[in-house]
Write a protein that holds these residues in place. Structure first.
Motif, mmCIF file in Angstrom:
data_model
loop_
_atom_site.group_PDB
_atom_site.id
_atom_site.type_symbol
_atom_site.label_atom_id
_atom_site.label_comp_id
_atom_site.label_asym_id
_atom_site.label_seq_id
_atom_site.Cartn_x
_atom_site.Cartn_y
_atom_site.Cartn_z
ATOM 1 N N VAL A 1 0.847 -1.186 0.000
ATOM 2 C CA VAL A 1 0.000 0.000 0.000
ATOM 3 C C VAL A 1 0.886 1.240 0.000
ATOM 4 O O VAL A 1 1.735 1.401 0.873
ATOM 5 C CB VAL A 1 -0.927 0.030 1.225
ATOM 6 N N ASN A 23 -4.182 5.263 -3.809
ATOM 7 C CA ASN A 23 -3.337 4.126 -3.489
ATOM 8 C C ASN A 23 -2.732 3.613 -4.786
ATOM 9 O O ASN A 23 -3.453 3.317 -5.734
ATOM 10 C CB ASN A 23 -4.189 3.037 -2.832
ATOM 11 N N THR A 27 -6.851 -0.879 -4.073
ATOM 12 C CA THR A 27 -7.451 -0.656 -2.760
ATOM 13 C C THR A 27 -8.473 -1.745 -2.492
ATOM 14 O O THR A 27 -9.426 -1.884 -3.227
ATOM 15 C CB THR A 27 -8.129 0.723 -2.697
ATOM 16 N N ASN A 31 -9.787 -2.913 3.466
ATOM 17 C CA ASN A 31 -8.999 -1.860 4.113
ATOM 18 C C ASN A 31 -9.876 -0.684 4.522
ATOM 19 O O ASN A 31 -10.364 0.060 3.668
ATOM 20 C CB ASN A 31 -7.895 -1.351 3.175
#
Length: 123
Positions: A1, A23, A27, A31
């Protein structure tokens, strides 16, 4: 990440800004993510958080009703729309991601942090 925050700048009180957090890798819906901010001489404080699916959000009392957090997992990006900005909102804003899918207001529960973007609100 790897998180990259952007969208900060200088705005007059009462104005608006929209911050983005991208990101560089996919992603995951697993998360949870959040925004925090740190003003000079102060500790980093919670602003807003969103669950992995985007279905749950939570805000600090100081920004409730003025800020709106959202995410687009297809674009690997989280946002915070900041309206009715006040001089006390001036800070470096950081985005963060955690390995759990739930939202969290605790900075200790986040595993990854972006580099921060400066928001300055003039009176």
């Amino acid at each position: 990440v790897q998180l990259q925050a952007s969208g900060g700048g200088l705005v007059q009180a009462g104005g608006s800004l929209k911050l983005s957090c991208t990101n560089s890798r996919r992603t995951s819906r697993n998360n949870g993510m959040g925004w925090f901010r740190q003003a000079p001489g102060k500790e980093r404080e919670f602003v807003a958080t969103i669950s992995g699916s985007g279905g749950t959000t939570y805000y600090a009392d100081s920004v409730k009703g003025r800020f709106a957090i959202s995410r687009d997992n297809a674009k690997n990006t989280m946002y915070v729309q900041m309206n009715s900005l006040k001089p006390e909102d001036t800070a470096v804003y950081f985005c963060a991601a955690r390995l759990g899918r739930a939202e969290s207001s605790s900075r200790d529960e986040y595993d990854y942090w972006g580099q921060g973007t400066q928001v300055t609100v003039s009176s």
